[in-house]
Design an enzyme around this catalytic site. Structure first.
Site, short mmCIF file in Angstrom:
data_model
loop_
_atom_site.label_atom_id
_atom_site.label_comp_id
_atom_site.label_asym_id
_atom_site.label_seq_id
_atom_site.Cartn_x
_atom_site.Cartn_y
_atom_site.Cartn_z
N ASP A 1 0.87 -1.16 0.00
CA ASP A 1 0.00 0.00 0.00
C ASP A 1 0.92 1.22 0.00
OD1 ASP A 1 -2.09 1.76 0.04
OD2 ASP A 1 -3.10 0.87 1.76
C1 BGC Z 1 -4.93 3.43 0.16
C2 BGC Z 1 -5.07 2.44 -0.97
C3 BGC Z 1 -4.92 3.15 -2.28
C4 BGC Z 1 -3.59 3.88 -2.31
C5 BGC Z 1 -3.32 4.62 -3.61
C6 BGC Z 1 -3.70 4.31 0.04
O1 BGC Z 1 -3.79 5.38 0.91
O2 BGC Z 1 -4.92 2.75 1.39
O3 BGC Z 1 -6.30 1.78 -0.89
O4 BGC Z 1 -5.04 2.26 -3.35
O5 BGC Z 1 -3.56 4.82 -1.26
O6 BGC Z 1 -4.11 5.73 -3.74
#
Ligand code: BGC
Length: 742
Positions: free
Chosen positions: A291
């Site tokens: 993530d």
């Molecule tokens: C989130 C993810 C997301 C990623 C990219 C993170 O803050 O937890 O779900 O895909 O950002 O935007």
């Protein structure tokens, strides 16, 4: 001279050779050959995303000041990549020498999240805002979710996005998790099946889908630092189960590891989850990415099987590079990850060298969004057949979110849509006359209340204080209208959990007073009050459930929310949604309540309820909720006949049933099949310490049946649905089949 040679190599890479050896070509030659031809720099570049010159500081520990984020000057020759698709969450480094293109990844679960405008360009790049995860799961209809996945996938494809960062399928362990609107259910089978349908839909366009957040990411409070302490059994039977189903059934191209730790190890460093289980047991053959800005050490993550680190930092680059150089990271592990990534990339549009036209069919996709939204709405109460409403009725619409409707949550699950249909607009479109005085008063109130607030964006949507309804206003409205529609709205989003407070879990004092004023006025005039719950999750209802005549849970149903609400209120669509989570009488009835968002130590959460999450916990404690998991009413009635259960040699079951619409309205029915625990388990043969009293083993939905129409449903239930994870033997153990239909 060197530049000239590189240019020539680039132009004719397939035929030109370096020092006599033919360079392999990505997409043409075996991935292993491409990896063998890559330099160490190229490999490390590939496994670390491109956003390395952006400095991001995760949420500070409690009590510590926020640090600011921003860009720093990058290293010479490695300029920050703006990416090919503006507003996409991240991309990968290209290696033109070997024909490896840059791959673009964009959120998210309710639609593609990219910037709608680009500097100096007149064209717009809007995407459709579909119903969010909880609304999709409430359809209990994998065909509907597949249609949404397909539509989102087409938009990704048209806009040049190669990998979609969705679906999100973490278990709704607590109703207060801030991202429940993105997630599907408290039940792993429902969550996993929905995710699988979504993945199949997205990937039918050749675009990759990403299961996230793997795993046990069930809260936003301290999401980067929290350690979820959870038994192996609860992991296998609850928290990993949905991922397992989705991996096995839909072959997602990617998995995103979570931010949190699981039993002391952060998810991206968790070899047990990423390598032993995901690949070793489930045969996952895509790639794993972190993530965004996840904690942990790049080299350790690489060794654990976290193939790609997103969106990429210089620290991670150095950690991997130095570890390979000093021998603490075996380059074979890096090669393995590079190969995993390249194999997946080769299947993406950019990997295949396909072009794109920035011209998705937003009109067709809006229809898909509206249909899915209406299918997921859950009718919780409908005394005296208050609903449906006949066209031409005069409606007193109360509640800010009737006029400024909530259609999605905040954070990465937000979508830059071209428009939204508010509830008052949807009602008007369906020939319901919305009281003009109330409309003017609410629109004025919202405009003034929001005048000083900043423009809504991905991360924050301003919610105006609820307008106070005076007794005179309510009396006048009750005199002039046929019914009251009273909307309660709740916003939620990424990075914060919801609160056990008035105005969030509970009604605010203003909402409570408004409901009383409206109810008294309409009751006295013998006119009904219909409550709409415009939110991505659930809230306390015990305090007010008895008051209105009808209650419809509309969810955050995407840009067509207003039209879909009208479809259901007028009976154009008979409600067929069912709750994917339990609505408790008291918050403390939720099995996770005493360990959410942390146990005694901030930063540690003991999953003491173990496998008894959601309805499994309510059953165990024998607590009646306000509305149970799977609950939902219809405008019509159904009859079941010819139920047959056919066991197969391998333990699988085929379930057959005829369902007839016995009412007067067209409608669809959901069949929920649970397996009941044996009352007197034979412990010598069957050593489960405790089994949930019931657990969902299959479900199916009919098409819309006309009055009198019958549909035969055949449901195949795989053998492993009748099993539990035995921690002692580290294997699944069969449990007796005892099917119960709900
Ligand atoms: C989130 C993810 C997301 C990623 C990219 C993170 O803050 O937890 O779900 O895909 O950002 O935007």
């Amino acid at each position: 001279m060197r530049t000239l040679i590189i240019t020539l190599l680039f132009l004719c890479a397939t035929s030109i050779t370096t020092l006599g050896a033919k360079l392999p070509r990505f997409g043409v030659d075996p991935v292993e050959d491409v990896v063998a031809a890559m330099t160490l720099e190229e490999k490390v570049n590939l496994v670390v995303g491109t956003m390395r010159d952006y400095i991001y500081f995760p949420d500070p520990a409690p009590g510590m000041p926020m640090r600011t984020e921003g860009f720093v000057e990058g290293r010479p020759g490695t300029a920050f990549s703006e990416g090919r698709v503006k507003g996409a969450a991240g991309d990968s480094y290209a290696v033109p020498r070997l024909g490896i293109p840059a791959i673009v990844m964009a959120d998210g679960p309710a639609g593609v999240r990219i910037d709608a405008t680009r500097q100096g360009q007149e064209a717009t790049f809007f995407c459709t805002a579909f119903p969010t995860g909880s609304a999709l799961a409430a359809t209990w209809d994998t065909a509907v979710v597949d249609s949404v996945g397909k539509a989102i996938g087409t938009e990704a494809r048209h806009y040049g996005v190669d990998i979609l960062l969705a679906p999100a399928l973490n278990i709704m362990r607590s109703p207060l998790c801030g991202r429940n609107f993105e997630y599907y259910s408290e039940d792993p089978l429902l969550a996993g099946s929905m995710a699988a349908a979504y993945v199949r839909g997205v990937q039918s366009n050749g675009v990759g889908a990403t299961l996230k957040h793997y795993a046990v990411n069930n809260q936003e409070t301290m999401r980067n630092g929290v350690d979820a302490v959870v038994s192996d059994r609860a992991l296998r039977d609850i928290y990993l189960r949905g991922f397992e189903i989705a991996v096995r059934e839909s072959f997602p191209m990617a998995v995103m590891s979570a931010y949190n730790s699981i039993n002391g190890t952060v998810a991206p460093e968790n070899k047990y989850l990423l390598t032993d289980i995901l690949r070793g047991e489930w045969d996952f053959d895509g790639f794993v990415m972190t993530d965004w800005w996840a904690e942990g050490n790049g080299a350790v993550q690489t060794a654990a099987g976290n193939d790609m680190l997103m969106p990429g930092t210089w620290r991670q680059y150095d950690e991997i590079m130095n570890a390979v150089k000093d021998g603490t990271l075996d380059v074979k592990l890096l090669d393995r990850n590079v190969a995993n990534i390249l194999r997946a990339f080769a299947q993406t549009p950019a990997g295949k060298g396909l072009s794109y036209d920035n011209a998705p069919d937003l009109t067709a996709n809006a229809r898909t969004a509206r249909n899915a939204a209406a299918q997921g709405m859950v009718l919780l109460k409908n005394q005296n057949n208050t609903l449906p409403l006949a066209p031409g009725k005069n409606i007193a619409l109360f509640g800010n979110s009737g006029y400024d409707t909530m259609v999605g949550g905040t954070g990465s699950g937000n979508v830059n849509r071209a428009y939204k249909v508010n509830i008052h607009e949807g009602l008007a479109n369906a020939d319901l006359n919305v009281d003009t005085n109330l409309k003017a008063a609410y629109l004025d109130h919202i405009r003034l209340a929001k005048a000083d607030s900043k423009q809504d964006d991905v991360w924050s949507i301003t919610v105006a204080d609820e307008k106070i309804i005076t007794t005179d206003e309510a009396l006048r409205a009750a005199r002039d209208n046929d019914a009251a529609v009273f909307v309660i709205g709740r916003m939620a989003g990424e990075s914060a959990d919801r609160t056990l407070a008035e105005g969030d879990w509970f009604l605010s004092p203003t909402e409570r007073a408004n409901l009383d004023v409206v109810m008294t006025a309409f009751n006295n005039a013998s006119k009904p009050v219909i409550v709409l719950m415009n939110m991505g999750g659930v809230m306390d209802m015990d305090d007010w459930n008895h008051i209105p005549d009808a209650i419809l849970l509309t969810w955050l149903a995407g840009q067509e929310t207003g039209n879909a609400v009208a479809d259901v209120l007028t009976g154009k669509t008979s409600p067929s949604g069912r709750l994917p989570m339990t609505i408790a009488r008291r918050y403390n009835d939720y099995p996770s309540a005493s360990n959410f968002p942390h146990s005694t130590n901030p930063g540690t959460v003991y999953y003491d309820e173990d496998i008894f999450v959601g309805y499994r916990g309510f059953d165990k404690a024998d607590i009646q909720p306000v509305y149970p998991f799977g609950y939902g009413l219809s405008y019509t009635t159904f009859d079941y006949a010819g139920e047959t259960i056919t066991p197969h040699r391998d333990g699988a079951i085929t379930y057959d049933i005829d369902i007839t619409n016995t009412g007067t309205a067209p409608g669809a029915e959901v069949v929920q099949l649970y397996n009941l625990a044996p009352e007197n388990p034979d412990t010598s043969r069957f050593t489960a310490p405790v089994l949930p009293a019931k657990q969902l083993v299959a479900f199916a939905k009919t098409r819309v049946l006309q009055p009198g129409e019958t549909q035969h449903l055949t449901v195949n239930i795989p053998a492993d649905r009748f099993s539990y994870y035995n921690q002692a033997t580290k294997s699944r153990q069969t449990i007796p089949v005892n099917i119960f239909r709900k």
